[in-house]
Design a protein around this motif. Structure first.
Motif, PDB file in Angstrom:
ATOM      1  N   GLN A   1      -3.246 -59.850 -21.968  1.00  0.00           N
ATOM      2  CA  GLN A   1      -2.706 -61.172 -21.626  1.00  0.00           C
ATOM      3  C   GLN A   1      -2.624 -61.967 -22.926  1.00  0.00           C
ATOM      4  O   GLN A   1      -3.626 -62.112 -23.637  1.00  0.00           O
TER       5      GLN A   1
ATOM      6  N   ASN B   1      -8.207 -69.322 -14.559  1.00  0.00           N
ATOM      7  CA  ASN B   1      -8.968 -68.062 -14.569  1.00  0.00           C
ATOM      8  C   ASN B   1      -8.078 -66.842 -14.325  1.00  0.00           C
ATOM      9  O   ASN B   1      -8.558 -65.772 -13.928  1.00  0.00           O
ATOM     10  N   SER B   2      -6.782 -66.987 -14.558  1.00  0.00           N
ATOM     11  CA  SER B   2      -5.842 -65.908 -14.248  1.00  0.00           C
ATOM     12  C   SER B   2      -6.169 -64.623 -15.020  1.00  0.00           C
ATOM     13  O   SER B   2      -6.413 -64.657 -16.229  1.00  0.00           O
ATOM     14  N   ASN B   3      -6.149 -63.502 -14.308  1.00  0.00           N
ATOM     15  CA  ASN B   3      -6.330 -62.188 -14.907  1.00  0.00           C
ATOM     16  C   ASN B   3      -5.004 -61.413 -14.951  1.00  0.00           C
ATOM     17  O   ASN B   3      -4.968 -60.238 -15.287  1.00  0.00           O
TER      18      ASN B   3
ATOM     19  N   ARG C   1      -6.854 -53.256  -7.720  1.00  0.00           N
ATOM     20  CA  ARG C   1      -8.043 -53.459  -8.565  1.00  0.00           C
ATOM     21  C   ARG C   1      -7.835 -54.641  -9.519  1.00  0.00           C
ATOM     22  O   ARG C   1      -8.774 -55.398  -9.786  1.00  0.00           O
ATOM     23  N   ILE C   2      -6.615 -54.785 -10.038  1.00  0.00           N
ATOM     24  CA  ILE C   2      -6.331 -55.935 -10.912  1.00  0.00           C
ATOM     25  C   ILE C   2      -6.445 -57.224 -10.115  1.00  0.00           C
ATOM     26  O   ILE C   2      -7.044 -58.215 -10.573  1.00  0.00           O
TER      27      ILE C   2
ATOM     28  N   GLY D   1      -9.840 -58.444  -9.651  1.00  0.00           N
ATOM     29  CA  GLY D   1     -10.560 -58.738 -10.882  1.00  0.00           C
ATOM     30  C   GLY D   1     -11.414 -57.600 -11.382  1.00  0.00           C
ATOM     31  O   GLY D   1     -12.248 -57.789 -12.277  1.00  0.00           O
ATOM     32  N   GLU D   2     -11.214 -56.394 -10.845  1.00  0.00           N
ATOM     33  CA  GLU D   2     -12.029 -55.243 -11.233  1.00  0.00           C
ATOM     34  C   GLU D   2     -11.499 -54.580 -12.505  1.00  0.00           C
ATOM     35  O   GLU D   2     -12.203 -53.785 -13.121  1.00  0.00           O
ATOM     36  N   PHE D   3     -10.265 -54.910 -12.879  1.00  0.00           N
ATOM     37  CA  PHE D   3      -9.660 -54.363 -14.095  1.00  0.00           C
ATOM     38  C   PHE D   3      -9.190 -55.550 -14.931  1.00  0.00           C
ATOM     39  O   PHE D   3      -8.278 -56.264 -14.541  1.00  0.00           O
ATOM     40  N   LYS D   4      -9.811 -55.759 -16.077  1.00  0.00           N
ATOM     41  CA  LYS D   4      -9.583 -56.977 -16.853  1.00  0.00           C
ATOM     42  C   LYS D   4      -8.473 -56.815 -17.891  1.00  0.00           C
ATOM     43  O   LYS D   4      -8.261 -55.729 -18.438  1.00  0.00           O
ATOM     44  N   SER D   5      -7.794 -57.921 -18.144  1.00  0.00           N
ATOM     45  CA  SER D   5      -6.801 -57.980 -19.214  1.00  0.00           C
ATOM     46  C   SER D   5      -7.471 -58.447 -20.497  1.00  0.00           C
ATOM     47  O   SER D   5      -8.239 -59.423 -20.481  1.00  0.00           O
ATOM     48  N   VAL D   6      -7.187 -57.761 -21.607  1.00  0.00           N
ATOM     49  CA  VAL D   6      -7.752 -58.168 -22.893  1.00  0.00           C
ATOM     50  C   VAL D   6      -6.754 -59.083 -23.599  1.00  0.00           C
ATOM     51  O   VAL D   6      -5.537 -58.932 -23.454  1.00  0.00           O
TER      52      VAL D   6
END
Length: 521
Positions: A324, A337-339, A478-479, A482-487
């Motif tokens: 992101q 808090n957007s992922n 999963r995204i 929130g189980e898979f995070k964006s760096v």
């Protein structure tokens, strides 16, 4: 529109000549008897103004929408007159400030083919009025002598597809006893996951048969994407090479050098995988990886696309990188808090005899350092490298989809001079140089014309849509949880460093000291 483009068209449509007189043979081959009514639903929206109506105008200019057969209807909730809609569209159809009176006359004639009807998307009143207007047009065009054709283009959000489909079915389907057809064109996104896509397909499928439904993905209308089948199956050169014995890896890449640009709230509901990868890039993947179809019939081609999608293995966590860009959440329409990923690099693996062990790296991102979309097929190293040149780079076949359409093969050649030294160069087919004076049609032009012709080759079939969602839905859920995070990554960069590490892990060998330079005229 540049003056050169208009110069080409002026040979086809003069000020005292109807567009139908251009290339009469080709038009007769794509036309049927009777009237053609094209309805643009959502006519006052951005998609209709920027894409749909300009595409229709370009088809009209080239003679594919004969004025003695065609009427275009705009439908939306906005309460405006015919002239107000025409005035809104004018600037999107002609951008040349020095347009000649002849050019302006062609625009004016096209705009006067447009009739506007205002109404809601969930009540019959507006659609009955629309049907009345269409029927009057059909009566004037003597449709009793032939078929009546009705094309409905959904330039609308998917949330209203079901209600609009119901209204069309109840009020506006073709009523000719002499044949003809009713077809609907629906834009992506086709749902947000497997369940919602299947629900949407079922709702529309209960009202219209599959041959009536055209799920449009404009990437399938791009010139170089359409070239894939010809390249792969009409050239002996590629037939023995296009497999796991010779190809090390394949990249399909989409880059944009800007962010969400005011669309943050909309984009945040979907993210880069739903917006670009699950549809556009996966369609390109199908054409690269599919087997040779029995024929060029649309169903045979789509059968092979479905087979390759069904052969894709579940995506592994360690073969995904999400990113992101920094500043994305500064958009007031985006949650703090957007992922939601604005970048994704995903490795797909095909479990079949041709592709076992070959990674397909599918990558897309916003706010990167360049703007381009390409396919990059990297071949394996030459065994027994007597020239000691492997470090310079491998052979690669690159198809540049946009901008500056091109195909080029990266080769190792002798450096000119007295020494026996090697260097990387290319065999280059750049369209701007090879096809001077040829205007490449916009994707929407081609696809709308295919719809009128009844050719579904470049449209997504229901089972194809289902198979594509089956690949990505587990990862998307999963995204969303929130189980898979964006760096984070910096705008203007290549994306997250982790994506380059994944590329190296997949076996891609970077070429050093070589850059392809697009030719200029």
């Amino acid at each position: 529109m540049g003056s050169s483009e208009w110069h080409i068209e002026k040979r086809s449509i003069s000020s005292d000549e109807s567009p139908i007189s251009r290339d009469q043979e080709s038009i007769e081959n794509t036309s049927e008897n009777g009237s053609l009514s094209i309805v643009v639903l959502g006519a006052s929206g951005d998609l209709a103004k920027k894409k749909t109506f300009p595409a229709l105008f370009h088809l009209y200019r080239q003679g594919f929408l004969p004025p003695d057969e065609v009427r275009i209807f705009g439908y939306a909730r906005t309460k405006i007159s015919d002239d107000e809609l025409r005035n809104r569209l004018h600037g999107y159809l002609i951008k040349d400030k020095d347009a000649s009176p002849e050019q302006l006359d062609v625009v004016s004639k096209f705009l006067h083919l447009i009739k506007y009807v205002s109404g809601s998307y969930d009540s019959e009143d507006g659609f009955r009025l629309l049907d009345k207007e269409i029927s009057e047009h059909e009566s004037l065009k003597n449709s009793a002598e032939g078929s009546s054709r009705r094309l409905f283009y959904f330039a609308l959000p998917p949330s209203v597809y079901p209600s609009v489909s119901k209204m069309i079915k109840a009020c506006c389907v073709n009523k000719s006893d002499l044949g003809g057809w009713t077809r609907i064109v629906v834009e992506k996104p086709f749902g947000k996951d497997l369940k919602s896509a299947e629900q949407l397909s079922t709702q529309i499928g209960e009202l219209f048969d599959e041959p009536q439904i055209y799920r449009i993905d404009h990437y399938l209308g791009k010139e170089l994407v359409q070239n894939m089948l010809v390249l792969r199956f009409a050239n002996r050169l590629f037939l023995p090479l296009w497999n796991r014995d010779n190809i090390a890896n394949v990249q399909i890449v989409f880059r944009e050098d800007f962010g969400t640009d005011g669309r943050g709230g909309y984009f945040d509901q979907y993210g880069i995988i739903r917006d670009i990868i699950q549809n556009h890039l996966l369609q390109v993947f199908c054409l690269v990886a599919m087997e040779k179809p029995v024929s060029l019939k649309p169903e045979h081609i789509r059968d092979e696309k479905v087979k390759v999608l069904q052969s894709v293995l579940p995506i592994k966590d360690d073969e995904v990188v999400l990113g992101q860009y920094e500043g994305y959440r500064d958009d007031p329409t985006v949650p703090d808090n957007s992922n939601t990923p604005t970048f994704a690099s995903v490795i797909l693996r095909v479990h079949n005899e041709r592709w076992e062990g070959v990674p397909f790296i599918i990558k897309a991102g916003k706010a990167l350092g360049s703007r381009k979309a390409d396919i990059r097929v990297q071949f394996k190293d030459v065994p027994g490298d007597i020239f000691k040149c492997q470090k310079q780079g491998r052979n690669e076949f690159v198809i540049r989809l946009q901008p500056q359409e091109a195909m080029y093969m990266k080769l190792t050649v002798k450096q000119p001079g007295l020494e026996m030294s090697t260097v990387q160069s290319e065999l280059d087919l750049s369209y701007i140089q090879r096809y001077q004076g040829v205007t490449i049609p916009e994707a929407y032009e081609r696809l709308i014309l295919d719809t009128i012709r009844g050719d579904q080759q470049h449209f997504v079939r229901r089972d194809e849509l289902k198979a594509s969602w089956e690949i990505f839905t587990p990862l998307l859920h999963r995204i969303d949880k929130g189980e898979f995070k964006s760096v984070p990554y910096k705008p203007g960069s290549r994306g997250p460093a982790e994506a380059d590490e994944l590329l190296e892990k997949a076996g891609y060998v970077q070429t050093h000291g070589y850059i392809w330079i697009p030719p200029t005229l």
